[in-house]
Design an enzyme around this catalytic site. Sequence first.
Site, PDB file in Angstrom:
ATOM      1  N   ARG A   1       0.351  -1.167   0.162  1.00  0.00           N
ATOM      2  CA  ARG A   1      -0.246   0.227  -0.268  1.00  0.00           C
ATOM      3  C   ARG A   1       0.263   1.012  -0.034  1.00  0.00           C
ATOM      4  O   ARG A   1       0.465   2.491   0.246  1.00  0.00           O
ATOM      5  CB  ARG A   1      -0.766   0.263   1.231  1.00  0.00           C
ATOM      6  CG  ARG A   1      -1.514  -1.302   1.315  1.00  0.00           C
ATOM      7  CD  ARG A   1      -3.219  -1.818   0.089  1.00  0.00           C
ATOM      8  NE  ARG A   1      -3.773  -0.807   0.080  1.00  0.00           N
ATOM      9  CZ  ARG A   1      -4.935  -0.216   0.313  1.00  0.00           C
ATOM     10  NH1 ARG A   1      -5.235  -1.399   1.820  1.00  0.00           N
ATOM     11  NH2 ARG A   1      -5.793   0.776   0.582  1.00  0.00           N
TER      12      ARG A   1
ATOM     13  N   ARG B   1      -5.817  13.275  -5.511  1.00  0.00           N
ATOM     14  CA  ARG B   1      -6.752  12.090  -5.117  1.00  0.00           C
ATOM     15  C   ARG B   1      -8.207  13.297  -5.719  1.00  0.00           C
ATOM     16  O   ARG B   1      -9.576  13.123  -5.531  1.00  0.00           O
ATOM     17  CB  ARG B   1      -7.260  11.780  -4.356  1.00  0.00           C
ATOM     18  CG  ARG B   1      -8.248  11.152  -3.367  1.00  0.00           C
ATOM     19  CD  ARG B   1      -8.548   9.610  -3.742  1.00  0.00           C
ATOM     20  NE  ARG B   1     -10.312   8.751  -3.012  1.00  0.00           N
ATOM     21  CZ  ARG B   1     -10.939   9.135  -3.231  1.00  0.00           C
ATOM     22  NH1 ARG B   1     -11.144  10.179  -4.120  1.00  0.00           N
ATOM     23  NH2 ARG B   1     -12.145   8.564  -2.974  1.00  0.00           N
TER      24      ARG B   1
ATOM     25  N   ARG C   1      -3.364   6.803  -0.247  1.00  0.00           N
ATOM     26  CA  ARG C   1      -2.880   6.967   1.740  1.00  0.00           C
ATOM     27  C   ARG C   1      -2.118   7.973   2.808  1.00  0.00           C
ATOM     28  O   ARG C   1      -2.675   8.218   2.802  1.00  0.00           O
ATOM     29  CB  ARG C   1      -2.656   5.509   2.565  1.00  0.00           C
ATOM     30  CG  ARG C   1      -3.673   4.545   1.268  1.00  0.00           C
ATOM     31  CD  ARG C   1      -4.919   3.920   2.707  1.00  0.00           C
ATOM     32  NE  ARG C   1      -3.502   2.992   3.498  1.00  0.00           N
ATOM     33  CZ  ARG C   1      -4.251   1.684   3.690  1.00  0.00           C
ATOM     34  NH1 ARG C   1      -5.841   1.345   4.485  1.00  0.00           N
ATOM     35  NH2 ARG C   1      -3.200   1.065   4.828  1.00  0.00           N
TER      36      ARG C   1
ATOM     37  N   ASP D   1      -6.982  -1.609  -7.135  1.00  0.00           N
ATOM     38  CA  ASP D   1      -8.053  -1.985  -5.987  1.00  0.00           C
ATOM     39  C   ASP D   1      -8.500  -3.584  -6.256  1.00  0.00           C
ATOM     40  O   ASP D   1      -8.591  -3.474  -7.061  1.00  0.00           O
ATOM     41  CB  ASP D   1      -9.032  -1.400  -5.112  1.00  0.00           C
ATOM     42  CG  ASP D   1      -9.590  -2.041  -3.936  1.00  0.00           C
ATOM     43  OD1 ASP D   1      -8.582  -1.678  -2.661  1.00  0.00           O
ATOM     44  OD2 ASP D   1     -10.649  -2.111  -3.647  1.00  0.00           O
TER      45      ASP D   1
HETATM   46  O1  1CP Z   1       0.182   0.720  -3.006  1.00  0.00           O
HETATM   47  C1  1CP Z   1      -1.107   1.098  -2.683  1.00  0.00           C
HETATM   48  O2  1CP Z   1      -2.017   1.660  -2.491  1.00  0.00           O
HETATM   49  C2  1CP Z   1      -1.644   0.349  -4.768  1.00  0.00           C
HETATM   50  C3  1CP Z   1      -3.034   0.053  -4.326  1.00  0.00           C
HETATM   51  C4  1CP Z   1      -4.015  -0.828  -3.771  1.00  0.00           C
HETATM   52  C5  1CP Z   1      -3.480  -1.915  -3.028  1.00  0.00           C
HETATM   53  C6  1CP Z   1      -2.461  -2.854  -3.302  1.00  0.00           C
HETATM   54  C7  1CP Z   1      -4.897   0.174  -2.974  1.00  0.00           C
HETATM   55  C8  1CP Z   1      -5.513   1.321  -3.055  1.00  0.00           C
HETATM   56  N1  1CP Z   1      -5.463  -1.382  -2.661  1.00  0.00           N
HETATM   57  C9  1CP Z   1      -5.158  -2.457  -2.580  1.00  0.00           C
HETATM   58  C10 1CP Z   1      -5.251  -4.095  -1.949  1.00  0.00           C
HETATM   59  C11 1CP Z   1      -6.212  -3.518  -1.094  1.00  0.00           C
HETATM   60  N2  1CP Z   1      -7.485  -3.133  -1.091  1.00  0.00           N
HETATM   61  C12 1CP Z   1      -6.994  -5.097   0.292  1.00  0.00           C
HETATM   62  C13 1CP Z   1      -5.738  -6.048   0.083  1.00  0.00           C
HETATM   63  C14 1CP Z   1      -4.420  -5.921   0.763  1.00  0.00           C
HETATM   64  C15 1CP Z   1      -4.969  -5.154   1.979  1.00  0.00           C
HETATM   65  O3  1CP Z   1      -5.300  -5.838   3.001  1.00  0.00           O
HETATM   66  O4  1CP Z   1      -4.429  -4.011   2.654  1.00  0.00           O
HETATM   67  C16 1CP Z   1      -8.123  -4.872   0.466  1.00  0.00           C
HETATM   68  C17 1CP Z   1      -8.524  -5.752   1.636  1.00  0.00           C
HETATM   69  C18 1CP Z   1      -8.555  -3.945   0.054  1.00  0.00           C
HETATM   70  C19 1CP Z   1     -10.071  -3.458   0.766  1.00  0.00           C
HETATM   71  C20 1CP Z   1     -10.130  -2.287   0.053  1.00  0.00           C
HETATM   72  N3  1CP Z   1      -9.850  -0.839  -0.666  1.00  0.00           N
HETATM   73  C21 1CP Z   1     -10.619  -1.664   1.731  1.00  0.00           C
HETATM   74  C22 1CP Z   1     -11.206  -2.012   2.883  1.00  0.00           C
HETATM   75  C23 1CP Z   1     -10.185  -2.351   3.912  1.00  0.00           C
HETATM   76  C24 1CP Z   1     -11.292  -2.955   5.036  1.00  0.00           C
HETATM   77  O5  1CP Z   1     -10.486  -2.998   6.242  1.00  0.00           O
HETATM   78  O6  1CP Z   1     -12.156  -3.825   4.838  1.00  0.00           O
HETATM   79  C25 1CP Z   1     -10.640   0.085   1.481  1.00  0.00           C
HETATM   80  C26 1CP Z   1     -10.987   1.417   2.772  1.00  0.00           C
HETATM   81  C27 1CP Z   1     -10.150   0.119   0.563  1.00  0.00           C
HETATM   82  C28 1CP Z   1      -9.912   1.817  -0.205  1.00  0.00           C
HETATM   83  C29 1CP Z   1      -8.698   1.995  -0.784  1.00  0.00           C
HETATM   84  N4  1CP Z   1      -7.809   0.613  -1.606  1.00  0.00           N
HETATM   85  C30 1CP Z   1      -6.595   1.915  -2.338  1.00  0.00           C
HETATM   86  C31 1CP Z   1      -6.433   3.194  -1.338  1.00  0.00           C
HETATM   87  C32 1CP Z   1      -5.240   3.650  -1.942  1.00  0.00           C
HETATM   88  C33 1CP Z   1      -8.301   3.160  -0.576  1.00  0.00           C
HETATM   89  C34 1CP Z   1      -8.450   4.346  -0.143  1.00  0.00           C
HETATM   90  C35 1CP Z   1      -9.808   4.616  -0.429  1.00  0.00           C
HETATM   91  C36 1CP Z   1      -9.356   6.533  -1.141  1.00  0.00           C
HETATM   92  O7  1CP Z   1      -8.197   6.652  -1.574  1.00  0.00           O
HETATM   93  O8  1CP Z   1     -10.688   7.165  -1.288  1.00  0.00           O
END
Ligand code: 1CP
Length: 343
Positions: free
Chosen positions: A26, A39, A30, A76
């Site tokens: 990630r 964003r 973030r 995502d």
């Molecule tokens: O480096 C990176 O950030 C690359 C992009 C990336 C990746 C690899 C994002 C962007 N999401 C993910 C994977 C992801 N998404 C996982 C697997 C890894 C982990 O466990 O962290 C999971 C479970 C998600 C699901 C997800 N996406 C959630 C829910 C998490 C939960 O606790 O249930 C959420 C809130 C997101 C949103 C998201 N995905 C990525 C970003 C930057 C964001 C935030 C959204 C925003 O900017 O508004």
Amino acid sequence: MSQSSKPLLNTLNGERQPTPPVWMMRQAGRHLAEYMELRKKAKNFLNFCYSPDMAVEATLQPVRRYGMDAAILFCDILVIPDALGQAVSFVTGEGPKLEAISDGEPLPEFDEAMLHDHLAPVYETISRLSESLDDCVTLIGFAGAPWTVATYMVEGGSSRDYAKTRSWAYQNPDGFQKLIDLLVDATASYLARQISNGAETVQLFDSWAGILPPDEFDRWVIKPAAEIVKRLRASHGDVPIIGFPRGAGAQYPAFAERSGVDCVSLDSTLPLDWAAKNLPAGMAVQGNLDNLLLLSGGDVMDQTARDIIDAFADRPHIFNLGHGILPETPVAHVERLLAVVRG
Ligand code: 1CP
């Protein structure tokens, strides 16, 4: 074996590097101010993922700022349900929302052409990245593993206990298997397409693997991963695969031995000496600094990072966190950690 100019890819191919290559789960999004600026320009989060201009930029930001050894596609895991027709939205502060599916309802159809059509902007992002990255940086594609993606599809979002998903799997395993099979088909096809567009390795994120007892873990985590690996080997045999069964604990060795992945990504709960001893000798590992220790920083962080490097000194090792970087993490702590890892 000939070494490429990419330390991370070489490590995945079994060639231990003098200094462990490093990236952070990630790492894009973030915690970076430049990400927050970007964003603001997107209509919503999924739209961001489906806009190659923005997704390329978000992918490159941490590589530019920190000189990471890998760039991970900005996207995502929930684009798969979205592409299968189960609309996904992200509500700021509340996480993802999906219209939950349950046992007895018809599952989405798997239409491969439609899937790729929907995900075409993601493939475009990858191919642009593959042309613009420096020679020493490895491009990582990814997808959620079937079990983890299924929990979002069944719960309708994030969950504390995954009760609906686990109940379905216990009460009607053959019915639940159909959902997992659908996700295996979609995920394998999606990852193969990421690879043909330039991803040099792919990571399968099974973030909620750790809640399953052994028999369930075998059926819903190891077997689907093994099937995806088998299909990717058939189409792209030379591309290494990273598996991340987060929280798998004592089941990590079984996953490492039976899923067929080239590298296991370790969460922070595993005792280092236990992991070093019980994972297959010579197998590449990735991990596993506690993301909260990165947020906290200080001497304890430095010492723990050195302990991790020492623990995996006799096998190929990629330095990483045990789970994704937290939004409040100071940039200075990331810089300090990189300095420690790189000596
Ligand atoms: O480096 C990176 O950030 C690359 C992009 C990336 C990746 C690899 C994002 C962007 N999401 C993910 C994977 C992801 N998404 C996982 C697997 C890894 C982990 O466990 O962290 C999971 C479970 C998600 C699901 C997800 N996406 C959630 C829910 C998490 C939960 O606790 O249930 C959420 C809130 C997101 C949103 C998201 N995905 C990525 C970003 C930057 C964001 C935030 C959204 C925003 O900017 O508004």
